[in-house]
Design a protein around this motif. Structure first.
Motif, PDB file in Angstrom:
ATOM      1  N   LEU A  97       1.092  -0.691   0.132  1.00  0.00           N
ATOM      2  CA  LEU A  97      -0.212  -0.107  -0.026  1.00  0.00           C
ATOM      3  C   LEU A  97       0.851   0.741  -0.127  1.00  0.00           C
ATOM      4  O   LEU A  97       1.727   1.601   1.033  1.00  0.00           O
ATOM      5  CB  LEU A  97      -0.467  -0.097   1.214  1.00  0.00           C
ATOM      6  CG  LEU A  97      -1.892   1.176   1.394  1.00  0.00           C
ATOM      7  CD1 LEU A  97      -2.950   1.579   1.039  1.00  0.00           C
ATOM      8  CD2 LEU A  97      -2.011   1.560   2.884  1.00  0.00           C
ATOM      9  N   ARG A  98       0.885   2.357  -0.956  1.00  0.00           N
ATOM     10  CA  ARG A  98       1.610   3.508  -0.877  1.00  0.00           C
ATOM     11  C   ARG A  98       0.157   4.789  -1.229  1.00  0.00           C
ATOM     12  O   ARG A  98      -0.573   4.500  -2.080  1.00  0.00           O
ATOM     13  CB  ARG A  98       2.298   3.472  -2.469  1.00  0.00           C
ATOM     14  CG  ARG A  98       2.913   5.281  -3.002  1.00  0.00           C
ATOM     15  CD  ARG A  98       3.706   5.293  -3.809  1.00  0.00           C
ATOM     16  NE  ARG A  98       2.253   5.227  -4.652  1.00  0.00           N
ATOM     17  CZ  ARG A  98       2.805   4.595  -5.856  1.00  0.00           C
ATOM     18  NH1 ARG A  98       3.775   4.520  -6.304  1.00  0.00           N
ATOM     19  NH2 ARG A  98       1.930   4.587  -7.525  1.00  0.00           N
ATOM     20  N   ARG A  99       0.552   5.668  -0.077  1.00  0.00           N
ATOM     21  CA  ARG A  99       0.141   6.470   0.230  1.00  0.00           C
ATOM     22  C   ARG A  99       0.854   8.036  -0.045  1.00  0.00           C
ATOM     23  O   ARG A  99       1.642   7.726   0.536  1.00  0.00           O
ATOM     24  CB  ARG A  99      -0.575   6.782   1.800  1.00  0.00           C
ATOM     25  CG  ARG A  99      -1.035   7.940   1.973  1.00  0.00           C
ATOM     26  CD  ARG A  99      -2.170   8.198   3.087  1.00  0.00           C
ATOM     27  NE  ARG A  99      -2.966   6.715   3.208  1.00  0.00           N
ATOM     28  CZ  ARG A  99      -4.381   6.924   4.085  1.00  0.00           C
ATOM     29  NH1 ARG A  99      -3.530   7.476   5.342  1.00  0.00           N
ATOM     30  NH2 ARG A  99      -4.364   6.185   3.609  1.00  0.00           N
ATOM     31  N   ILE A 100       0.689   8.788  -0.777  1.00  0.00           N
ATOM     32  CA  ILE A 100       1.277   9.746  -1.823  1.00  0.00           C
ATOM     33  C   ILE A 100      -0.077  11.507  -1.145  1.00  0.00           C
ATOM     34  O   ILE A 100      -1.031  10.879  -1.554  1.00  0.00           O
ATOM     35  CB  ILE A 100       1.170   9.751  -3.099  1.00  0.00           C
ATOM     36  CG1 ILE A 100       2.574   8.648  -3.480  1.00  0.00           C
ATOM     37  CG2 ILE A 100       1.681  11.017  -3.509  1.00  0.00           C
ATOM     38  CD1 ILE A 100       2.624   8.431  -4.625  1.00  0.00           C
ATOM     39  N   GLY A 101       0.470  12.553  -0.689  1.00  0.00           N
ATOM     40  CA  GLY A 101      -0.444  13.265  -0.704  1.00  0.00           C
ATOM     41  C   GLY A 101       0.482  13.664  -1.242  1.00  0.00           C
ATOM     42  O   GLY A 101       1.530  14.398  -2.399  1.00  0.00           O
ATOM     43  N   TRP A 102      -0.034  15.833  -1.339  1.00  0.00           N
ATOM     44  CA  TRP A 102       0.501  16.972  -2.156  1.00  0.00           C
ATOM     45  C   TRP A 102       0.524  17.652  -0.844  1.00  0.00           C
ATOM     46  O   TRP A 102      -0.181  18.249  -0.276  1.00  0.00           O
ATOM     47  CB  TRP A 102      -0.102  17.321  -3.012  1.00  0.00           C
ATOM     48  CG  TRP A 102      -0.585  15.716  -4.043  1.00  0.00           C
ATOM     49  CD1 TRP A 102      -1.647  15.142  -4.412  1.00  0.00           C
ATOM     50  CD2 TRP A 102      -0.188  15.815  -5.848  1.00  0.00           C
ATOM     51  NE1 TRP A 102      -1.417  14.131  -5.639  1.00  0.00           N
ATOM     52  CE2 TRP A 102      -0.320  14.414  -6.503  1.00  0.00           C
ATOM     53  CE3 TRP A 102       1.235  16.700  -5.877  1.00  0.00           C
ATOM     54  CZ2 TRP A 102       0.137  14.384  -6.924  1.00  0.00           C
ATOM     55  CZ3 TRP A 102       1.981  15.671  -7.533  1.00  0.00           C
ATOM     56  CH2 TRP A 102       1.840  14.969  -7.999  1.00  0.00           C
ATOM     57  N   GLU A 103       1.817  18.562  -1.607  1.00  0.00           N
ATOM     58  CA  GLU A 103       2.292  19.976  -0.706  1.00  0.00           C
ATOM     59  C   GLU A 103       0.944  20.928  -1.612  1.00  0.00           C
ATOM     60  O   GLU A 103       0.466  21.324  -2.886  1.00  0.00           O
ATOM     61  CB  GLU A 103       3.467  20.438  -1.408  1.00  0.00           C
ATOM     62  CG  GLU A 103       3.543  21.813  -0.199  1.00  0.00           C
ATOM     63  CD  GLU A 103       5.427  22.568  -0.717  1.00  0.00           C
ATOM     64  OE1 GLU A 103       5.700  22.266   0.272  1.00  0.00           O
ATOM     65  OE2 GLU A 103       5.293  22.703  -1.833  1.00  0.00           O
ATOM     66  N   VAL A 104       0.077  21.751  -0.853  1.00  0.00           N
ATOM     67  CA  VAL A 104      -1.303  22.236  -1.076  1.00  0.00           C
ATOM     68  C   VAL A 104      -0.930  23.846  -0.541  1.00  0.00           C
ATOM     69  O   VAL A 104      -1.294  24.393  -0.790  1.00  0.00           O
ATOM     70  CB  VAL A 104      -2.296  21.480  -0.584  1.00  0.00           C
ATOM     71  CG1 VAL A 104      -2.502  20.787  -1.205  1.00  0.00           C
ATOM     72  CG2 VAL A 104      -2.442  22.197   0.821  1.00  0.00           C
ATOM     73  N   SER A 105       0.111  24.092   0.409  1.00  0.00           N
ATOM     74  CA  SER A 105       0.540  25.296   0.991  1.00  0.00           C
ATOM     75  C   SER A 105       1.992  24.848   1.055  1.00  0.00           C
ATOM     76  O   SER A 105       2.208  23.368   1.729  1.00  0.00           O
ATOM     77  CB  SER A 105       0.028  25.369   2.037  1.00  0.00           C
ATOM     78  OG  SER A 105      -0.021  27.187   1.959  1.00  0.00           O
ATOM     79  N   ASN A 106       2.269  25.980   1.712  1.00  0.00           N
ATOM     80  CA  ASN A 106       4.044  26.348   2.260  1.00  0.00           C
ATOM     81  C   ASN A 106       4.724  25.196   3.516  1.00  0.00           C
ATOM     82  O   ASN A 106       3.203  25.299   4.569  1.00  0.00           O
ATOM     83  CB  ASN A 106       4.430  27.211   3.090  1.00  0.00           C
ATOM     84  CG  ASN A 106       5.818  27.330   3.205  1.00  0.00           C
ATOM     85  OD1 ASN A 106       7.085  26.015   2.992  1.00  0.00           O
ATOM     86  ND2 ASN A 106       6.514  27.974   3.724  1.00  0.00           N
ATOM     87  N   ASP A 107       4.658  23.722   2.899  1.00  0.00           N
ATOM     88  CA  ASP A 107       4.850  22.668   4.569  1.00  0.00           C
ATOM     89  C   ASP A 107       3.880  22.368   4.966  1.00  0.00           C
ATOM     90  O   ASP A 107       3.693  21.843   5.961  1.00  0.00           O
ATOM     91  CB  ASP A 107       5.417  23.902   5.694  1.00  0.00           C
ATOM     92  CG  ASP A 107       6.199  22.293   5.939  1.00  0.00           C
ATOM     93  OD1 ASP A 107       6.586  21.327   5.762  1.00  0.00           O
ATOM     94  OD2 ASP A 107       6.602  22.595   7.184  1.00  0.00           O
ATOM     95  N   ILE A 108       2.390  22.201   4.184  1.00  0.00           N
ATOM     96  CA  ILE A 108       0.529  21.789   4.101  1.00  0.00           C
ATOM     97  C   ILE A 108       0.485  20.877   3.255  1.00  0.00           C
ATOM     98  O   ILE A 108       0.908  21.136   2.240  1.00  0.00           O
ATOM     99  CB  ILE A 108       0.352  22.255   4.011  1.00  0.00           C
ATOM    100  CG1 ILE A 108       0.406  23.704   5.606  1.00  0.00           C
ATOM    101  CG2 ILE A 108      -1.437  22.031   5.337  1.00  0.00           C
ATOM    102  CD1 ILE A 108      -0.216  25.063   5.524  1.00  0.00           C
ATOM    103  N   HIS A 109       0.427  19.845   3.786  1.00  0.00           N
ATOM    104  CA  HIS A 109       0.314  18.941   2.301  1.00  0.00           C
ATOM    105  C   HIS A 109      -1.003  18.140   3.312  1.00  0.00           C
ATOM    106  O   HIS A 109      -1.523  18.256   4.011  1.00  0.00           O
ATOM    107  CB  HIS A 109       0.868  17.528   3.145  1.00  0.00           C
ATOM    108  CG  HIS A 109       2.582  17.483   2.370  1.00  0.00           C
ATOM    109  ND1 HIS A 109       3.624  18.411   3.565  1.00  0.00           N
ATOM    110  CD2 HIS A 109       3.262  17.319   1.512  1.00  0.00           C
ATOM    111  CE1 HIS A 109       4.626  18.789   3.113  1.00  0.00           C
ATOM    112  NE2 HIS A 109       4.342  17.872   1.474  1.00  0.00           N
TER     113      HIS A 109
END
Length: 65
Positions: A34-46
């Motif tokens: 299982l791989r979980r990937i997130g995205w940076e949506v703001s400075n240092d916030i994922h």
């Protein structure tokens, strides 16, 4: 040191960098990952996390959900 192989797990999107949250085995006997990937949506916030499954020990991955 010699680079033998290079793989990109997940490419960036304009203005957003991917964050690999984790990769872990989820079956005690089979090589299912299982791989979980997130995205940076703001400075240092994922956020915007999605999961993918690999049934061949990481060679191929399902579409993120």
């Amino acid at each position: 040191m010699k680079l033998l192989e290079k793989k990109v797990a997940h490419s960036h999107q304009p203005g957003r960098a991917p964050l690999c949250g984790f990769i872990t085995y989820v079956d005690p006997k089979k090589p299912v990952l299982l791989r979980r990937i997130g995205w940076e949506v703001s400075n240092d916030i994922h956020d915007d996390f999605a999961d993918s499954i690999s049934r061949d020990n990481g060679k191929t991955w399902s579409d993120p959900r």
